[in-house]
Design a protein around this motif. Structure first.
Motif, PDB file in Angstrom:
ATOM      1  N   VAL A 125      54.509   5.373   7.520  1.00  0.00           N
ATOM      2  CA  VAL A 125      53.456   5.861   6.647  1.00  0.00           C
ATOM      3  C   VAL A 125      52.390   6.549   7.468  1.00  0.00           C
ATOM      4  O   VAL A 125      51.900   7.606   7.134  1.00  0.00           O
ATOM      5  N   SER A 126      51.998   5.914   8.554  1.00  0.00           N
ATOM      6  CA  SER A 126      51.030   6.516   9.450  1.00  0.00           C
ATOM      7  C   SER A 126      51.695   6.643  10.798  1.00  0.00           C
ATOM      8  O   SER A 126      52.034   5.655  11.410  1.00  0.00           O
TER       9      SER A 126
ATOM     10  N   ARG B  25      41.738   4.392  13.170  1.00  0.00           N
ATOM     11  CA  ARG B  25      40.547   3.702  12.683  1.00  0.00           C
ATOM     12  C   ARG B  25      39.662   3.429  13.884  1.00  0.00           C
ATOM     13  O   ARG B  25      40.113   2.846  14.879  1.00  0.00           O
TER      14      ARG B  25
ATOM     15  N   LEU C 145      46.762   2.374  14.598  1.00  0.00           N
ATOM     16  CA  LEU C 145      47.301   1.659  13.445  1.00  0.00           C
ATOM     17  C   LEU C 145      48.775   1.986  13.351  1.00  0.00           C
ATOM     18  O   LEU C 145      49.163   3.157  13.328  1.00  0.00           O
TER      19      LEU C 145
ATOM     20  N   VAL D  97      52.249   1.167  11.139  1.00  0.00           N
ATOM     21  CA  VAL D  97      52.712   0.618   9.872  1.00  0.00           C
ATOM     22  C   VAL D  97      54.174   1.007   9.698  1.00  0.00           C
ATOM     23  O   VAL D  97      54.581   2.094  10.095  1.00  0.00           O
TER      24      VAL D  97
ATOM     25  N   LYS E 166      51.470  13.754  11.590  1.00  0.00           N
ATOM     26  CA  LYS E 166      50.070  13.348  11.530  1.00  0.00           C
ATOM     27  C   LYS E 166      49.904  11.988  12.202  1.00  0.00           C
ATOM     28  O   LYS E 166      50.876  11.224  12.331  1.00  0.00           O
TER      29      LYS E 166
ATOM     30  N   VAL F 184      46.964   8.646  12.304  1.00  0.00           N
ATOM     31  CA  VAL F 184      45.749   8.081  11.710  1.00  0.00           C
ATOM     32  C   VAL F 184      45.092   7.143  12.710  1.00  0.00           C
ATOM     33  O   VAL F 184      45.778   6.375  13.392  1.00  0.00           O
TER      34      VAL F 184
ATOM     35  N   MET G 155      34.748   4.282  11.068  1.00  0.00           N
ATOM     36  CA  MET G 155      35.173   5.648  10.763  1.00  0.00           C
ATOM     37  C   MET G 155      36.702   5.752  10.857  1.00  0.00           C
ATOM     38  O   MET G 155      37.326   5.039  11.637  1.00  0.00           O
ATOM     39  N   VAL G 156      37.249   6.610  10.033  1.00  0.00           N
ATOM     40  CA  VAL G 156      38.694   6.827  10.039  1.00  0.00           C
ATOM     41  C   VAL G 156      38.939   8.314  10.233  1.00  0.00           C
ATOM     42  O   VAL G 156      38.183   9.153   9.709  1.00  0.00           O
ATOM     43  N   SER G 157      39.979   8.642  10.999  1.00  0.00           N
ATOM     44  CA  SER G 157      40.297  10.049  11.192  1.00  0.00           C
ATOM     45  C   SER G 157      41.798  10.268  11.128  1.00  0.00           C
ATOM     46  O   SER G 157      42.578   9.336  11.353  1.00  0.00           O
ATOM     47  N   VAL G 158      42.153  11.486  10.790  1.00  0.00           N
ATOM     48  CA  VAL G 158      43.567  11.870  10.740  1.00  0.00           C
ATOM     49  C   VAL G 158      43.738  13.148  11.541  1.00  0.00           C
ATOM     50  O   VAL G 158      43.040  14.141  11.280  1.00  0.00           O
ATOM     51  N   ARG G 159      44.618  13.100  12.530  1.00  0.00           N
ATOM     52  CA  ARG G 159      45.011  14.351  13.190  1.00  0.00           C
ATOM     53  C   ARG G 159      46.115  14.964  12.341  1.00  0.00           C
ATOM     54  O   ARG G 159      47.151  14.351  12.101  1.00  0.00           O
ATOM     55  N   LEU G 160      45.860  16.172  11.889  1.00  0.00           N
ATOM     56  CA  LEU G 160      46.743  16.768  10.896  1.00  0.00           C
ATOM     57  C   LEU G 160      47.990  17.388  11.543  1.00  0.00           C
ATOM     58  O   LEU G 160      47.935  17.844  12.688  1.00  0.00           O
TER      59      LEU G 160
END
Lengths: 143, 544
Positions: A19-20, A99, A39, A41, A95, A97, A104-109
């Motif tokens: 998922v991430s 934390r 993270l 998962v 991508k 993810v 703050m949370v960020s996503v590298r696209l």
């Protein structure tokens, strides 16, 4: 909760079932200056739900990441040795993810998030710039 | 080069400092091209359109940086925005697909310090501006994966090569005045960089899932302003299934942000289209696609009786001379088999006053083509509407009408429509304004030749305000007027000050010119009369 077999964990990584996805650092090899946590998962094959990996799954994920990172490093070394005249690929394919400690949370696209601008040209040489990948917004003349 | 042109070129290049507005939001290019390629291409070039570069690489750099300066003069951020850019040739796989450029934000952030909305994604450049700190510091090179970069904007430097979209070339002038057959780079880049700055959503509209689902099922700030009219709910309140359905609702998805909505009547023209007036059983408004050839449709030339255009062999595609009686009438013909121009020419030759081309697929499209001898207007209507009219012939009348109570490209509440075609178009749907807007908007999916992004960003700046971007103030030299540097209709005021600096021969002329600009802003109601002095005072204090 039943423990998923090791093969499932590997499939979750290699087959993009994560998922991430996980490009963040491992605990054993922290990235200098990076204070974020990663993270990981996996999808449980029994329930289809996301859950934390088992120790075995986690080890498999880390090994897969290490191999992927080594391959990336080799590719970068090759790129530096022989600079290409074509535009390099810059975005990752998956991508990731993160934390951060402050909540703050960020996503590298991933690469697929990029907007592509395309050109269409009709029989009369008129050009149209469109973002649609398959169906142009304004159509060229047709024969 | 004449003196004024030299000054203009220098001013546009940011080299005339005396009267130049200070640009607070700094967008910095990270040039990743190898030597002798892309931005570093040493091929000699002649200065063009205010771009003083004497090599292809220099011209690319000048135009790229000018676009960064322009957005930097509109948006305010204390954090440098790092834009990774290249102008090297794209791989053959992308050339073959006609890809000119690719762009987007590297990262998105939620729950950062000072975030206006919790559990909401923001593009990294906007998040940095709001947090007033660099949330993604770090190396800007490939070794660490560009972790410190914010936006990617790559352009295809191979354009026009024999194996890469042959016949097309970029225009690197800074004046939005490209010769026919060339592609205006400045307009194109202004559009692409806007996506990277936040003019996009980050959801997968094919399944309705946000980017970090299910761990962080947050909407993005763009979705918070994307409204489904039928549900009367913004996308951040919809389920994934509802989002998938909403994404393909033509004319039913609008931008709900207050700044765009307030500015829309100032920029958009009146709503106009074709409607069937008889018989009553099919009376309705028709969706139309316009043509790039022939006269523009109006109430005079596109009102009257409809007649089917039939050629030899009962063909209705008008690819051969029309034999049926369409003289003085509006000829209805079918799409297919030949060019749109040929159909219009045959209708005109048969004496038709206008031509309606019924699509052979769902929806309508714009019709390109160029033939000065075609003078009658042409419109496309949908296949369904075409069939409905055919079933009632003869006796069908249509009328072109203008409704000044409605806006072209907005709903009845002045909310500007977003592009929501069916089927869904990846990379295009929702993250653009709708193509029904008139005049054309910078952020429509098709970049048109009427755009003037060198001086005007239309409603795009207002959308940026809606998602939280602070707007930069107009500065003349080191003097801050405290007034927004962009008007509600998108005029970048500093570009007008630049022009004054380029044209004025002395300080007096410069102040006079700036005063004229200030008067114009007040006359349009963009500033109050008592605010004009803020501009003229700064001009008086400048060294120009």
């Amino acid at each position: 909760m039943k423990r998923a077999p090791r093969a499932v964990a590997i499939a979750a990584m290699v087959g993009s079932l994560c998922v991430s996805s996980v490009l963040a650092e491992e605990a054993a090899q922290p990235v200098p200056g990076d204070t974020s946590s990663s993270l990981r998962v996996v999808i449980d094959p029994q329930t289809g739900q996301a859950r934390a990996p088992t120790p075995e799954e986690l080890q498999a994920l880390i090994e897969a990441e290490r191999a992927a990172r080594a391959a990336e490093s080799s590719a970068r070394t090759a790129l530096r040795a022989a600079p290409a005249a074509t535009a390099p690929e810059v975005f990752p394919t998956e991508k990731s993810v993160q934390r951060h400690p402050n909540g703050m949370v960020s996503v590298r696209l991933p690469q697929e998030s990029l907007t592509l601008l395309k050109i269409t040209t009709d029989e009369n040489g008129n050009v149209r710039l469109v973002h649609a990948k398959e169906t142009p917004v304004a159509h060229a003349e047709e024969k | 080069m004449k003196r004024s042109n030299v000054l203009r070129a220098l001013a546009l290049s940011g080299l005339v400092c005396a009267a130049q507005p200070a640009l607070a939001a700094k967008l910095e290019l990270i040039n990743i091209d190898p030597p002798n390629s892309g931005f570093n291409d040493p091929t000699p070039a002649t200065p063009v359109g205010g771009n003083p570069g004497t090599t292809i690489g220099q011209q690319r750099l000048n135009a790229y940086r000018r676009a960064l300066e322009l957005w930097g003069s509109v948006l305010k951020s204390d954090v440098t925005i790092h834009v990774v850019g290249s102008f090297s040739a794209f791989p053959q796989s992308l050339c073959a697909g006609g890809v000119l450029a690719r762009a987007g934000a590297f990262q998105i952030f939620a729950n950062f310090p000072n975030a206006p909305k919790q559990n909401t994604w923001y593009s990294v450049a906007l998040a940095n501006a709001l947090a007033k700190e660099d949330l993604a510091p770090g190396d800007l090179g490939p070794e660490a994966g560009y972790v410190g970069a914010d936006i990617l904007a790559q352009f295809n430097g191979g354009l026009g090569q024999p194996n890469c979209i042959a016949g097309s070339t970029w225009y690197y002038g800074l004046d939005n005045n490209p010769p026919p057959g060339t592609i205006d780079f400045l307009n194109t880049f202004m559009h692409e960089i806007a996506h990277g700055l936040g003019f996009q959503n980050f959801i997968d509209e094919s399944n309705g899932l946000p980017p970090a689902w299910p761990d962080y099922p947050f909407p993005d700030i763009y979705m918070s302003n994307t409204l489904d009219i039928d549900l009367n709910r913004t996308w951040d309140q919809l389920t994934p299934a509802q989002i998938v359905q909403s994404a393909v609702k033509i004319d039913r998805v609008v931008w709900a942000g207050p700044n765009v909505t307030q500015a829309a009547p100032l920029f958009l023209g009146p709503y106009e289209t074709l409607r069937v007036t008889a018989p009553a059983s099919i009376a309705r408004e028709l969706a139309t696609g316009t043509a790039s050839f022939g006269a523009a449709a109006n109430a005079t030339n596109f009102t009257g009786e409809v007649a089917l255009g039939v050629s030899q062999g009962d063909s209705t595609t008008a690819c051969t001379p029309i034999l049926s009686d369409v003289a003085g009438k509006i000829a209805l013909v079918d799409r297919g088999d030949c060019t749109f121009v040929e159909k219009a020419a045959n209708a005109q030759a048969a004496g038709a006053r206008a031509v309606l081309i019924a699509n052979n697929a769902a929806g309508v499209v714009g019709m390109s083509g160029d033939d000065p001898s075609v003078t009658i207007p042409a419109l496309m209507i949908s296949q369904d509407d075409g069939n409905a009219i055919k079933e009632q012939l003869p006796g069908v009348r249509v009328q072109w009408f203008v409704d000044k109570t409605r806006l072209a490209g907005a709903d009845s509440k002045n909310r500007v429509k977003l592009y929501a075609p069916s089927p869904y178009q990846a990379g295009s749907s929702i993250s653009h304004f709708d193509t029904s807007a008139t005049p054309n908007l910078l952020m429509e999916p098709a970049i048109t030749t009427t755009l003037k992004a060198a001086t005007n960003v239309d409603l795009t700046a207002q959308l940026f305000k809606d998602i939280g971007w602070p707007i930069e103030t107009l500065k003349i030299g080191t003097c801050d007027t405290g007034l927004p540097n962009v008007t509600p209709v998108g005029d970048i005021i500093s570009t007008q000050i630049d022009q004054c600096a380029a044209d004025a021969k002395n300080h007096g002329q410069f102040v006079s010119c700036v005063t004229h600009v200030a008067n114009g802003l007040a006359a349009h109601g963009f500033i109050a009369n008592n605010q004009k002095s803020k501009i003229t005072t700064c001009a008086s204090q400048s060294k120009k």
